[in-house]
Design an enzyme around this catalytic site. Structure first.
Site, short mmCIF file in Angstrom:
data_model
loop_
_atom_site.label_atom_id
_atom_site.label_comp_id
_atom_site.label_asym_id
_atom_site.label_seq_id
_atom_site.Cartn_x
_atom_site.Cartn_y
_atom_site.Cartn_z
CB CYS A 62 -0.98 -0.01 1.16
SG CYS A 62 -0.17 0.00 2.75
CG HIS A 96 -4.40 0.77 4.08
ND1 HIS A 96 -3.81 -0.09 3.19
CD2 HIS A 96 -5.38 1.42 3.37
CE1 HIS A 96 -4.39 0.02 2.01
NE2 HIS A 96 -5.35 0.94 2.10
CG ASP A 128 -7.12 2.40 -0.46
OD1 ASP A 128 -5.93 2.39 -0.87
OD2 ASP A 128 -7.54 1.63 0.43
#
Lengths: 661, 338
Positions: free
Chosen positions: A428, A472, A488
């Site tokens: 991520c 994250h 995202d």
């Protein structure tokens, strides 16, 4: 009388050579070392354990020069290590060090008493650092050992370890109800002053900078970051974006936090604060001690807690680092999805920063990543609309063969270029970091947000556990016509990361908790998983109801039980408690004094008499057992008579033959 | 100076007040009326630690430290009761009167007993010393003695006897002062009178010493015969009590007289008389004692010996008595048969 007092005073100076409880002292020393593990520095714990063990093995103690040397060396080392830092950690460690060194020359009863008292205080101080049930149980053992030493000092040679330890434990258990009432009703006062608890503790969890691969390291830890429970509607997993920090400074490789707006540290008191009740939905977070001052909140949160502060960009902070488990309560407005225009994006309110800092969201390093810059410049020319541009970037991630992995290849100087055009494998942090840079290169204000996404729902306790592997990173961008939105990119590449969890997202790769044997065992063996979940539940309740019991909870409880909160009512309750306890003790005392000690046979006989009463036969006061038996003989059932006869004979024979009352 | 005087007079008043409290008795049972209770220094120190903990709990809003404070506080409170209950019901009684000669160490004997419970961590003390901790099992008697030390002859009473205990944790001390009727009698030291004075003006020539058996005749035991004259060997073989009857059927009477040792100091005379009493009573002879102000008619037996020795011990009031122990001649007369 005066002389007698002089003798009492000299009693405390009496030597304790005859004291036989040395093992207890050493066990206490070792138990305290165990509880100081993680509070005091490792070298100190090891040295003190060695000293205690050495003393245990050499009952004669150390010769005087060695004693002096050890003491001097330890104290010198201590001050070289800590210098003149003054925190609770230093004070607690120093108390512990000096008490343990006291063991080197424990000569009088007074020495031993001082040792025990210091150990009790150190036990209390250690509860500032750890509040888990296990640690509290360890402290109970420490307190029990300390008290048993005091008891042994008084009882002297006739001390029976098992019996006395048993009666001590019984005493503690009996005092629990009173302790509970005191705990609930004793007025809680706001802190008077606080000095910092820890000096330079290692922090855990996400940090305030992110280079590629950073968050992937956290993915190997299943330590708890925080727990959260929701009142009202429970959010879906993909809504759970816990914002922690905004990283807005990019140096071509690393994203970091620009100078934080708030300058003061160690400025505040350790206030657990009060929580405001809310009519609407809210959620409550129990943050583990991560030794940082930032908090994790969902998008669109408003504070319902007195002790947390709103920082810039919709973030929240504590006045001091979270060195203890900290709870806070937030109300929440769900962010609105942007809709078909930009699937997966959500509109955010209140995340813009003060005007003078706005330029920061467009900052890019002077050079580097030329391919990406050129690519974005071209894209911008074809797509003047921000939304279209973002969609295009997300589509690129989705359509091209980007993959989500915990083991990304190492990237060089032009990290974004290499990632976007060559390796296309990342975690991520790669996606978020790259995308934020890409948007900035195209002239769209953008930043990386780090925090946690998701959480494990514990249905028994109705709360979420958010662990380190839920860490994250994602992107927030200010799009024309929409304002700030959450984007995202990871969700475009690996939707299962957001909809399910990390384990699912990397299930093909099999890298979930790969480098952490214990953690992966806990996840894969069903029984261990169950045990760890149950333990967590227990600890959560413990933290919620005991550790975090404060002024607010007391206020609520007293209002519920007594109708209204007033000091007078609390005083009445406490006074009443004092009275009741005193009466109970006095009653018990008289009961004990008035009641003759009966032996087993007598008790058995009296029990039998109370059974006979059910049948309608009672022995009046003054009638001898034998006369009673004779009277029974005529008119009772033969079986009853036989039973009475045998018990009477037993009573008489044993009592009068052996005379052992 | 003024302060010192004031303090002295206060402490005198206090000790007089305490001395006036409570009657002298041979047995006491400890209870609310005679047990005092107060925190010790260690107890106050412990409270200080508790307050420190409480401040820590307040400043860091630490519920768990609050818990520890409450737990230890409740224990402190309970320990007040436990401390009292430990002593409550303890029976203290005077033990046998100790009898010593002036050159020996004497002691007051007392008996401690609790019929129902074990008693832990007891100290007992008089002005003359303090014991180590001792414990007492339920129903068992514990004989304790408080030393008198080497003292001049006389009859001594234990003025105050303290029992205390800081059981269970040493935070609270319960204590009592009792006027236990324990006595210690110190006889004069024994001095052999010079050879020339043997036979000292008695009515009879030295007839001490047991005559050899072959010259004795045996007759059956009569009430009044000295036990020392019983022919025990014969009794063992025949179960008949027979008495070795020496040549004189009615033994002559010795008078031990003060005046026989003309020219000696009175303490010396007492020592000589003491030796004579012992010698005669060992021999089983009948003797009387005649000292100024007191005459004991001739008799024999251990009881007679003790009352003679007691008279010797009591003769005149000598030496200043220490505060704890005091010399009380008037009381002795009333209890001669001790």
């Amino acid at each position: 009388m005066i002389d007698l007092h002089a003798q009492v005073a000299s009693k405390s100076k009496a030597p304790i050579e005859s004291f036989s409880g040395w093992p207890t002292i050493y066990v206490l020393g070792l138990a305290q070392a165990l509880s100081m593990w993680g509070i005091a520095p490792v070298w100190l714990v090891i040295c003190l354990v060695l000293i205690v063990v050495a003393l245990w093995l050499r009952p004669g103690g150390f010769p005087a020069p060695l004693r002096f040397l050890v003491t001097l060396a330890m104290v010198a080392w201590f001050f070289l290590y800590y210098r003149l830092n003054f925190t609770v950690e230093v004070a607690g460690s120093f108390l512990w060090l000096s008490a343990t060194l006291k063991l080197l020359e424990l000569k009088t009863r007074k020495d031993l008493t001082v040792f025990v008292y210091v150990m009790l205080y150190v036990a209390a101080v250690s509860l500032l650092f750890y509040q888990s049930i296990a640690h509290v149980a360890l402290q109970c053992v420490v307190i029990l050992l300390a008290l048993s030493i005091l008891l042994r000092l008084q009882v002297g040679p006739s001390y029976r370890p098992v019996a006395h330890f048993g009666s001590l434990a019984r005493l503690l258990v009996f005092s629990i109800p009173v302790v509970v009432v005191l705990f609930a009703f004793f007025p809680r006062i706001s802190p008077l002053w606080s000095m910092p608890i820890k000096s330079g503790a290692a922090s855990t969890g996400i940090s305030d900078s992110m280079s590629p691969g950073d968050i992937a390291d956290l993915a190997n830890s299943d330590e708890r970051a925080f727990r959260a429970s929701f009142v009202g509607e429970r959010p879906t997993r993909s809504e759970l974006y816990w914002r922690g920090l905004v990283l807005d400074e990019f140096d071509g490789r690393r994203w970091s936090r620009g100078a934080p707006n708030k300058g003061f540290r160690y400025g505040g008191k350790y206030d657990i604060g009060s929580l405001v009740d809310s009519e609407g939905d809210y959620y409550q977070v129990m943050l583990e001690a991560h030794n940082r001052d930032w908090l994790f909140t969902l998008e669109g949160s408003r504070s319902l807690s007195s002790h947390i502060e709103m920082a810039d960009m919709g973030l929240y902070e504590l006045p001091v680092e979270a060195l203890q488990a900290t709870r806070y309560r937030m109300a929440r407005d769900r962010p609105e999805p942007v809709g078909l225009q930009l699937p997966g994006a959500y509109k955010l309110d209140n995340v813009s920063r003060s005007k003078s800092y706005r330029g920061r969201d467009l900052q890019t390093p002077a050079g580097g990543n030329p391919r990406t810059r050129a690519y974005m410049r071209d894209l911008r020319q074809t797509m003047p609309n921000d939304v279209d541009l973002v969609s295009a970037v997300l589509k690129k991630f989705r359509v091209e063969d980007f993959s989500y992995t915990l083991k990304p290849p190492f990237l060089g100087k032009h990290f974004v270029d290499e990632f976007i055009f060559d390796s296309k494998q990342g975690f991520c942090s790669h996606y978020a970091g790259s995308m934020a840079f890409m948007l900035r290169a195209a002239g769209i204000p953008a930043r990386v947000v780090v925090g946690y996404q998701g959480g494990e729902y514990v249905s028994d306790g109705d709360y979420y556990i958010v662990r380190q592997y839920d860490a994250h990173g994602w992107v927030e961008a200010n799009l024309k016509g929409l304002g700030w939105v959450r984007i995202d990119p990871t969700a475009s590449v690996a939707p299962s990361r957001v909809e399910q969890n990390l384990q699912e997202a990397v299930s093909e790769e099999g890298t979930f908790l790969q480098d952490n044997v214990f953690a992966s065992l806990r996840h894969e063996v069903a029984f261990l998983a169950w045990v760890s979940l149950k333990t967590d539940q227990l600890n959560y309740q413990w933290q919620k109801y005991v550790v975090n019991y404060g002024q607010d909870e007391q206020y609520g409880l007293i209002k519920k039980l007594l109708g209204e909160y007033s000091l007078a009512r609390v005083a009445i309750v406490l006074g009443g408690l004092f009275g009741v306890v005193s009466l109970l003790i006095v009653g018990w005392m008289f009961w004990r004094i008035e009641r003759p000690e009966l032996n087993v046979r007598q008790k058995r006989y009296l029990r039998w008499l109370s059974i006979l009463r059910w049948f309608g036969y009672s022995r009046p006061v003054g009638e001898t057992p034998r006369a009673f038996l004779a009277r029974m003989n005529g008119n009772a059932h033969p079986w009853l008579v036989a039973q009475t006869d045998s018990r009477t004979r037993e009573l008489e024979q044993r009592d009068y033959q052996n005379g052992d009352q | 100076m003024v302060g010192n005087n004031l303090r002295e007079s206060l402490s005198n008043r206090l000790s007089r007040f305490l001395a006036s409290r409570g009657a002298r008795a041979s047995q006491f049972t400890l209870g609310q009326h005679n047990v005092y209770i107060f925190p010790t220094k260690a107890g106050f120190a412990f409270l200080a630690v508790l307050i420190l903990m409480l401040v820590t709990a307040i400043n860091y809003q630490s519920s768990l430290i609050y818990l520890v404070v409450f737990l230890l506080g409740v224990l402190f409170f309970i320990s007040i009761w436990l401390c009292f209950l430990n002593l409550q019901g303890l029976e203290v009684s005077a033990g046998p009167v100790s009898k010593n000669y002036a050159s020996q160490d004497g002691a007051f004997n007392l008996v401690l007993r609790h019929s129902q419970r074990n008693v832990y961590g007891l100290y007992y003390a008089s002005m003359l010393g303090r014991s180590d901790t001792c414990s007492l099992k339920a129903g068992e008697s514990l004989s304790v003695s408080s030393p008198v030390g080497r003292r001049a002859r006389g009859v001594y009473y234990l003025e105050k006897f303290a029992i205390e205990s800081a059981y269970p944790f040493g935070w609270i001390r319960a204590w009592t002062w009792l006027k236990v009727d324990a006595q210690a009698v110190v006889y004069p030291s024994i001095e052999e009178p010079p050879e020339s004075l043997e036979g000292l003006g008695g009515d009879q020539s030295a007839s001490s010493g047991v005559k050899s058996l072959d010259r004795d005749t045996l007759r059956s035991f009569q009430v009044g015969d000295v036990l020392g004259h019983v022919h025990w060997k014969k009794f063992a073989s025949s179960e008949q009590l027979v008495v070795k009857d020496s040549a004189q059927v009615t033994p002559s009477v010795d008078w031990l007289r003060w005046d026989s040792f003309e020219g000696y100091a009175s303490e010396m005379r007492l020592s000589f008389l003491c030796a004579e009493v012992l010698k005669r009573s060992e021999a089983g002879s009948i003797f009387g004692l005649d000292i100024p102000g007191r005459t004991i008619s001739p008799s024999t037996g251990s009881k007679h010996r003790d009352s003679c020795l007691l008279e010797l011990a009591k003769y005149g009031a000598v030496g200043a008595a220490p505060s704890l122990i005091y010399f009380d001649a008037s009381r002795v007369g009333a209890e001669e048969s001790v």
